[in-house]
Scaffold this motif. Structure first.
Motif, short mmCIF file in Angstrom:
data_model
loop_
_atom_site.label_atom_id
_atom_site.label_comp_id
_atom_site.label_asym_id
_atom_site.label_seq_id
_atom_site.Cartn_x
_atom_site.Cartn_y
_atom_site.Cartn_z
N MET A 229 -17.12 -1.90 -4.33
CA MET A 229 -17.38 -2.36 -5.62
C MET A 229 -18.82 -1.92 -6.17
N SER A 230 -19.74 -1.91 -5.61
CA SER A 230 -21.09 -1.60 -5.84
C SER A 230 -21.26 -0.16 -6.56
N GLY A 231 -20.49 0.76 -5.74
CA GLY A 231 -20.38 2.06 -6.12
C GLY A 231 -19.59 2.40 -7.47
N ILE A 232 -18.41 1.50 -7.49
CA ILE A 232 -17.67 1.40 -8.88
C ILE A 232 -18.51 1.04 -10.06
N LEU A 233 -19.42 -0.08 -9.81
CA LEU A 233 -20.23 -0.72 -10.95
C LEU A 233 -21.17 0.51 -11.30
N ALA A 234 -21.88 0.87 -10.29
CA ALA A 234 -23.05 2.12 -10.43
C ALA A 234 -22.34 3.19 -11.25
N GLY A 235 -21.52 3.76 -10.71
CA GLY A 235 -20.71 4.90 -11.33
C GLY A 235 -20.42 4.77 -12.83
N SER A 236 -19.65 3.44 -12.96
CA SER A 236 -19.03 3.23 -14.70
C SER A 236 -20.16 3.20 -15.42
N ILE A 237 -21.33 2.39 -14.98
CA ILE A 237 -22.40 2.25 -15.78
C ILE A 237 -23.07 3.51 -15.93
N VAL A 294 -23.18 -6.24 -19.46
CA VAL A 294 -23.19 -7.57 -18.92
C VAL A 294 -21.98 -8.00 -18.58
N ILE A 295 -20.95 -7.96 -19.62
CA ILE A 295 -19.70 -8.56 -19.49
C ILE A 295 -18.96 -7.70 -18.34
N TYR A 296 -19.08 -6.45 -18.29
CA TYR A 296 -18.69 -5.81 -17.00
C TYR A 296 -19.08 -6.18 -15.85
N PHE A 297 -20.16 -6.21 -15.40
CA PHE A 297 -20.67 -6.74 -14.32
C PHE A 297 -20.15 -8.06 -13.92
N ARG A 298 -20.12 -8.98 -14.86
CA ARG A 298 -19.65 -10.33 -14.51
C ARG A 298 -18.23 -10.27 -14.34
N VAL A 299 -17.32 -9.65 -15.02
CA VAL A 299 -15.79 -9.51 -14.83
C VAL A 299 -15.75 -8.94 -13.39
N ALA A 300 -16.49 -7.90 -13.20
CA ALA A 300 -16.26 -7.10 -11.80
C ALA A 300 -16.55 -7.62 -10.78
N GLN A 301 -17.61 -8.04 -10.63
CA GLN A 301 -18.18 -9.07 -9.63
C GLN A 301 -17.59 -10.09 -9.61
#
Length: 309
Positions: A229-237, A294-301
């Protein structure tokens, strides 16, 4: 016996930094703080100040009159009535950014997984192929897609040659052409962080899950995706943030028909000379991107933690 003399503690700023661990940490951070302050906070403060100013008669900024007119113009027309024009532009930009991010993730994740499963000899070569587009100017690559999408271009030529279509398709100057150009331009920003996360993944977990009878979909949903998920979050941002403010791709491949918020800001600054209005749109865009991130990080995590329970 001669008395040994202890060195007197140094005085001043250097001595204080040497004695205090917190001060040492602050001293190490000071260059970065100065850099961020000069090149980020100061320009941001200037943009905020300009957004509350008034456009002068011949363009530029009139500092003597501060008001909220530029922000009101985002929702009203010249007569003061409600006008959804810029709201629709914001929504279109956010939609294109979300769609581009999802498509880059759908294409980039299997490709990053494929690279991570190759031998070390092949990984470097495959990553090099991903990075090669960065060696060419982004504008040149976008114009290349314009040539491909023309009615007399190679895409229509191949489709007509195969008998798939009879008449050339109108692919250029459409929303689909803009999305394709955005996905192509920002796909490497998704692949690289995904590869970094997948390359560190312990693939013995997949073998253990398969031995226990887990299906491929179950392994993907409950093991692989949460642990990368760390890679998904970083790539999405890295994809979403620049795409939502993009204007070159929509300007060239959209032909002026597909207007994103980046195009509106460019027109306000360069063509209309309305710096306060352009600054107001920039501040609103920055606020939207920050809130969405911020919303994306909270929901994804939160979703990743739920999957691992």
């Amino acid at each position: 016996m001669a008395k040994t003399q202890t060195a007197a503690p140094k005085r001043g700023l250097a001595g204080w930094l040497r004695r205090s661990s917190g001060a040492q940490a602050f001293g190490l951070l000071l260059p970065s703080l100065v850099f961020l302050g000069v090149f980020f906070l100061v320009p941001l403060f200037i943009v905020v100040a300009v957004s509350f100013a008034t456009r002068s008669e011949y363009g530029g900024v009139q500092w003597s009159n501060y008001n909220l007119d530029s922000y009101k113009s985002l929702f009203t027309d010249f007569a003061g009535g409600f006008d959804p024009l810029y709201i629709n532009i914001f929504m279109r930009s956010i939609w294109f950014a979300l769609l581009t991010t999802v498509l880059c993730l759908a294409v980039g994740y299997p490709f990053a997984f494929f690279i991570a499963r190759r031998s070390e000899k092949w990984r470097a070569s495959l990553l090099l192929l991903v990075m090669i587009p960065f060696w060419t100017n982004f504008l040149v690559r976008t114009y290349a897609w314009e040539l491909l999408f023309r009615k007399e271009g190679p895409v229509n030529g191949v489709l007509q040659g195969l008998g798939v279509i009879k008449d050339p398709l109108q692919m250029l100057f459409t929303d689909d052409a803009v999305v394709v150009g955005l996905v192509y331009g920002y796909l490497p920003f998704m692949v690289v962080p995904l590869y970094a996360a997948i390359e560190k993944f312990d693939f013995s977990l997949i073998e253990a899950a398969q031995d226990l009878g887990a299906s491929t979909f179950y392994i993907l949903r409950r093991i692989l995706i949460p642990l990368t998920m760390s890679g998904i979050l970083a790539g999405s941002i890295l994809v979403f943030v620049p795409v939502v403010g993009s204007y070159v791709t929509s300007d060239i491949l959209g032909g002026g028909k597909t207007i994103m918020i980046g195009n509106a800001i460019q027109n306000a600054y360069l063509h209309n000379g309305n710096w306060p209005f352009g600054s107001a749109m920039s501040i609103v865009l920055m606020a939207i991107v920050t809130i969405a991130t911020v919303i994306y990080f909270r929901v994804a995590q939160g979703g990743a933690k739920g999957e691992m329970i």
